[in-house]
Each structure stands twice: as C-alpha cells, then as structure tokens.
Scaffold this motif. Structure first.
Motif, short mmCIF file in Angstrom:
data_model
loop_
_atom_site.label_atom_id
_atom_site.label_comp_id
_atom_site.label_asym_id
_atom_site.label_seq_id
_atom_site.Cartn_x
_atom_site.Cartn_y
_atom_site.Cartn_z
N ASP A 199 -1.02 4.47 7.73
CA ASP A 199 -1.44 3.27 7.00
C ASP A 199 -2.81 3.50 6.35
N LYS A 218 -3.99 3.75 2.15
CA LYS A 218 -5.12 3.03 1.53
C LYS A 218 -6.14 4.02 0.96
N TYR A 233 -1.42 -7.38 15.07
CA TYR A 233 -2.27 -6.61 14.15
C TYR A 233 -1.51 -5.39 13.59
N ALA A 234 -0.67 -4.80 14.47
CA ALA A 234 -0.05 -3.52 14.12
C ALA A 234 1.08 -3.71 13.10
N GLU A 235 1.37 -2.64 12.35
CA GLU A 235 2.52 -2.62 11.44
C GLU A 235 3.80 -2.72 12.25
N ASP A 266 0.09 2.84 12.12
CA ASP A 266 -1.32 2.53 12.38
C ASP A 266 -1.97 3.67 13.16
N GLY A 315 -9.48 -7.12 7.23
CA GLY A 315 -8.59 -6.17 6.55
C GLY A 315 -7.13 -6.56 6.61
N ALA A 316 -6.84 -7.64 7.26
CA ALA A 316 -5.44 -8.07 7.40
C ALA A 316 -5.44 -9.57 7.70
N LYS A 331 0.82 -1.23 0.00
CA LYS A 331 0.00 0.00 0.00
C LYS A 331 0.84 1.27 0.00
N ILE A 353 -10.29 1.45 7.62
CA ILE A 353 -9.31 0.71 6.83
C ILE A 353 -8.01 0.47 7.61
N ASN A 354 -8.10 0.60 8.91
CA ASN A 354 -6.97 0.17 9.74
C ASN A 354 -7.51 -0.64 10.92
N GLY A 355 -7.24 -1.93 10.87
CA GLY A 355 -7.78 -2.86 11.88
C GLY A 355 -7.23 -2.59 13.26
N THR A 356 -5.96 -2.19 13.33
CA THR A 356 -5.36 -1.93 14.64
C THR A 356 -6.11 -0.82 15.37
#
Ligand code: HSE
Length: 433
Positions: free
Chosen positions: A198, A202, A185-187, A193, A297-298, A102, A155-158
C-alpha cells in the motif's frame, strides 16, 4: 447555472463520507466551486454507509459511467478491476474522473492519464495518497518552483499504528495487527499494509509527481514491517531513534531511489514523532527546504475531504482550455523523463545491525575487520548483557552511509563466522537532515 452532476461509484467508507460532506457543506462548497454539485446517481453493492435518500441507486457501475447526464465520475470502489474499465469507459464517454484508487493509479496511471489527455479530460486523485493530506496539490502546485530533492513519507496508517503500539506498550507485532484489523485501519488484505505494498502504491505516485518520471510501481523496492521485533524497536529507542515504515523517493546523480522499508529516524525529527494511524510526508525542495505535511491518512471524512477538493478542482476547470490545466503528473506529458530507478544494491544509506555474538576475545575485532575491508565505517556500537544462561550476547551497530551492495557482502561474511549466529538483523537508517 445548471448543477454539476456527479456519478458516484461505491458507497462504502469513503463513498459514504463523501455523500455526507457534500451534503453537509453544500452551500460552502458551491460558493467555492461556483456551481451547485449534485449527487445525480450512485452505484453500490452491499450495505451503504450513509443516508441515500434522493440518490438513485444501481448495482451496475457501467450504468453510471454510460449515463449521458453524468458530468464527473467519482470512483471509490478500489481494486484494479472493474475500476479500470469503469474509468476508461467514463473517459471514452467524455466524463472527468475523480478517484481514490492508489493501486490503480500506481499500476495503470500512465495508460489512464494518456487516455484522459487524448480526450482533454481530468483524472484527479488527491485521495489516493495520504487520505486527507493535500500532498498531491502541494507537490504538484505549491512546490512547482522547486527542484524536488527527496520525498519521505509515513504513508500507511496501519503500520504506523502497529509500530507505535510496539514502542509505547512493548506489544508484539501480531497482537497489534489483530487490533488494527478489528479497528478497520487495515486494507481488506492486511498484507498490503504490513508488507509495504500500500505504501509503495502511494510512493510511486509521489515520486512521479516530484520528479516528472513515469509511474513505475514494479521498480519500487518493498520491505514490510512483519520482520520487526520488539527488541529492535527498544534498541532503536535506546539509541535515540524511532522505527517507521518509510516511503522514500530520492533523486541522486545516478538515478532515483524508490524504496519502502522500515527505517530508523532520529527521534528529534518531527516526522519521527508522527504516531498512531496518522500520516506525514516530508518534502525537500531546493528552494523551500524541508516542508512537512501531516494529517489523517485514512478514514471516511478525512478521505472525503480530498475527494471533494478534487471535485471542486474539476468543476472550476470545466470551462478552461484542456491545454492550460495543471498536468496530471505535474510535468507536461511530453516532458516526463524516464530517469533510471536504482536497484536497492546501488542505494547508499546508513544501517542498524543487530547480531548475536559469542562473548569472548577477538569476536568483535573479526566483525569490525570485515566491515573495514568493505570500507564500512562504524558510527556506534552497543553490547548488551547476555540473557540468563546464554553465552551469546546481542551487539548493536550503527554504520555510516555505505553502498547496500557492500553492506550485504559484509553481512554475508560476518554471518559465516563461527562465533556469530546467522540472521543478522538489518534496518536502514535515514537522518532526513
Ligand atoms: N490501509 C491504509 C492505511 C488506508 O493503513 O494507511 C489508507 O490508504
């Protein structure tokens, strides 16, 4: 017919998931693609997350992208470099590309797509946005008859996990972040995040496909969730709203709004009820109306689902005329229009304000006078009990839609009042109606 040969870059979470899905569903996938898909070779550093038996491995991704036998390069290593050079080399060597990257697409997509078009090649990137949700396909193909009015996404699960835990369990931000990191979950850098970067990557991609504009990551207004406290989450709930980190791209008469920030959404909206690590994207088209896309989403296999869908798409078009393929950014490259992106001061939205005011006559009147002078209309006011031993009380206000420039000017004046504590908390509010 000869199998299509895949060169895989990266065997981490998504790479491992891709190997597993391609192998487990091989027969179903080749029935759909019309060709067998072979993982011909892979490049990976460190521990692989799948069984690599039968896959020749190297540590050098350039060996893969320079291998004349490889038909499609699948880039799942992430980050800007060496991913960018690997993809540009693959394209220069005449290979199609699938990528989950992304950040790379948001920041360098214009250059990458130009190179791909020049070479008559495809760069597919469904897994780059919202993991397993086929939102790129939906926007680019399913909704192609519509003039898209706006796109709003969790659009960020975290961040969604953190905000959900804060609401459901009354936990503090930092405590939940530590758990999100522990759960993977986090980058790699969690500021990507929680500070909204992030999500902005997206959103950049979604906006480009929705409106036919160039990718412009540097013009996204970005505000993360690290300034959201438990009390705001609780007050929002009391007023019938949920706080979500929302990526919002909206076409207006003056230009395009492109913003990522914590947003209050009425709890009656379906998207307000998307909880935990799940993602959702709400798209408003002029013909279809609102449509909502929801899913993981991840994660290894949800993201692999999107990677494999892209591989199949590429395989299906291998023999088609490049001129007749679905354009990378939905619109024909010569018809990508540079509509201005509005600065945040020019955005019009509603607001939640939390101020701490001295509890005596005339204080609220002064506040409302300043708002009125800036033409800001109040939708609701809530005054809470003072905390024990304190003379200041929390006041919560919801405004009607107003220009951010006016709101900020009014807030500065209110903060200058001697009866008001500094640092008014401001959260934007969208009805998404
Ligand atoms: N860190 C991302 C998230 C992973 O939390 O949504 C998927 O891009």
């Amino acid at each position: 017919m000869k199998p299509v040969k895949i060169g895989l870059l990266g065997l981490g979470t998504v790479g491992g998931g891709t190997v597993n899905v391609l192998r487990r569903n091989a027969s179903e996938i080749s029935r759909r693609a019309g060709r067998e898909i072979q993982i011909y070779r892979a490049a990976a550093r460190g521990k692989c997350t799948c069984d690599t038996t039968g896959i020749p491995l190297t540590e050098d991704g350039f060996e893969v992208v320079n291998d004349p036998e490889v038909d499609i390069v699948v880039e799942l290593i992430g980050g800007e470099e060496p991913a960018k050079q690997l993809i540009l080399t693959a394209l220069a060597n005449g290979k199609h590309v699938v990528t989950a990257n992304k950040a790379l697409i948001a920041k360098h997509g214009n250059e990458i797509f130009a190179k791909a078009s020049e070479m008559g090649l495809m760069v597919a990137f469904e897994p780059a946005v919202a993991g397993g949700i086929p939102i790129i396909k939906a926007l680019r193909e399913g909704l192609t008859g519509n003039k898209i009015e706006w796109v709003a996404g969790i659009i960020n699960g975290t961040c969604n996990f953190i905000l959900t835990e804060m609401r459901d369990k009354g936990r503090e931000f930092s405590d939940v972040l530590a758990e999100a990191q522990a759960k993977g979950y986090a980058e790699a850098d969690p500021t990507f995040d929680v500070e909204g970067i992030d999500a902005a990557h997206k959103l950049t991609i979604l906006a480009s496909i929705a409106f036919g504009i160039p990718l412009q990551f540097d013009k996204v207004y970005i505000e993360g969730i690290s300034g959201i406290s438990r009390v705001d989450v609780a007050y929002a709930e009391e007023l019938g709203y949920r706080i979500k980190l929302l990526g919002l791209a909206r076409r207006t008469e003056l230009g395009v709004e492109l913003r990522v920030h914590p947003t209050m959404i009425p709890e009656r909206r379906l998207i307000a009820n998307v909880d935990g690590v799940m993602n959702a994207v709400l798209v408003k088209g002029d013909a279809v109306g609102p449509t909502l896309y929801y899913g993981a989403g991840a994660g290894a296999e949800p993201t692999a689902s999107a990677v494999v869908a892209d591989i199949v798409d590429v395989v299906r078009t291998l023999t088609s005329d490049p001129e007749n393929r679905v354009p990378h950014l939905a619109f024909q490259p010569q018809h990508i229009t540079d509509i201005p992106i509005l600065p945040i001061e020019a955005v019009k939205t509603a607001y939640y304000l939390r101020l701490s005011a001295e509890d005596k006559p005339g204080v609220l009147a002064n506040v409302t006078r300043i708002l009125a002078n800036h033409n800001i209309s109040i939708e609701a006011i809530l005054q809470k009990e003072p905390h024990a031993g304190e003379t200041f009380v929390p006041i919560i206000m919801l405004t009607h839609k107003t220009l951010e420039r006016e709101l900020k000017a009014a807030v500065a004046e209110i903060e200058a009042l001697p009866t008001i504590n500094k640092s008014i908390k401001l959260i934007r509010l969208e009805t998404l109606g």
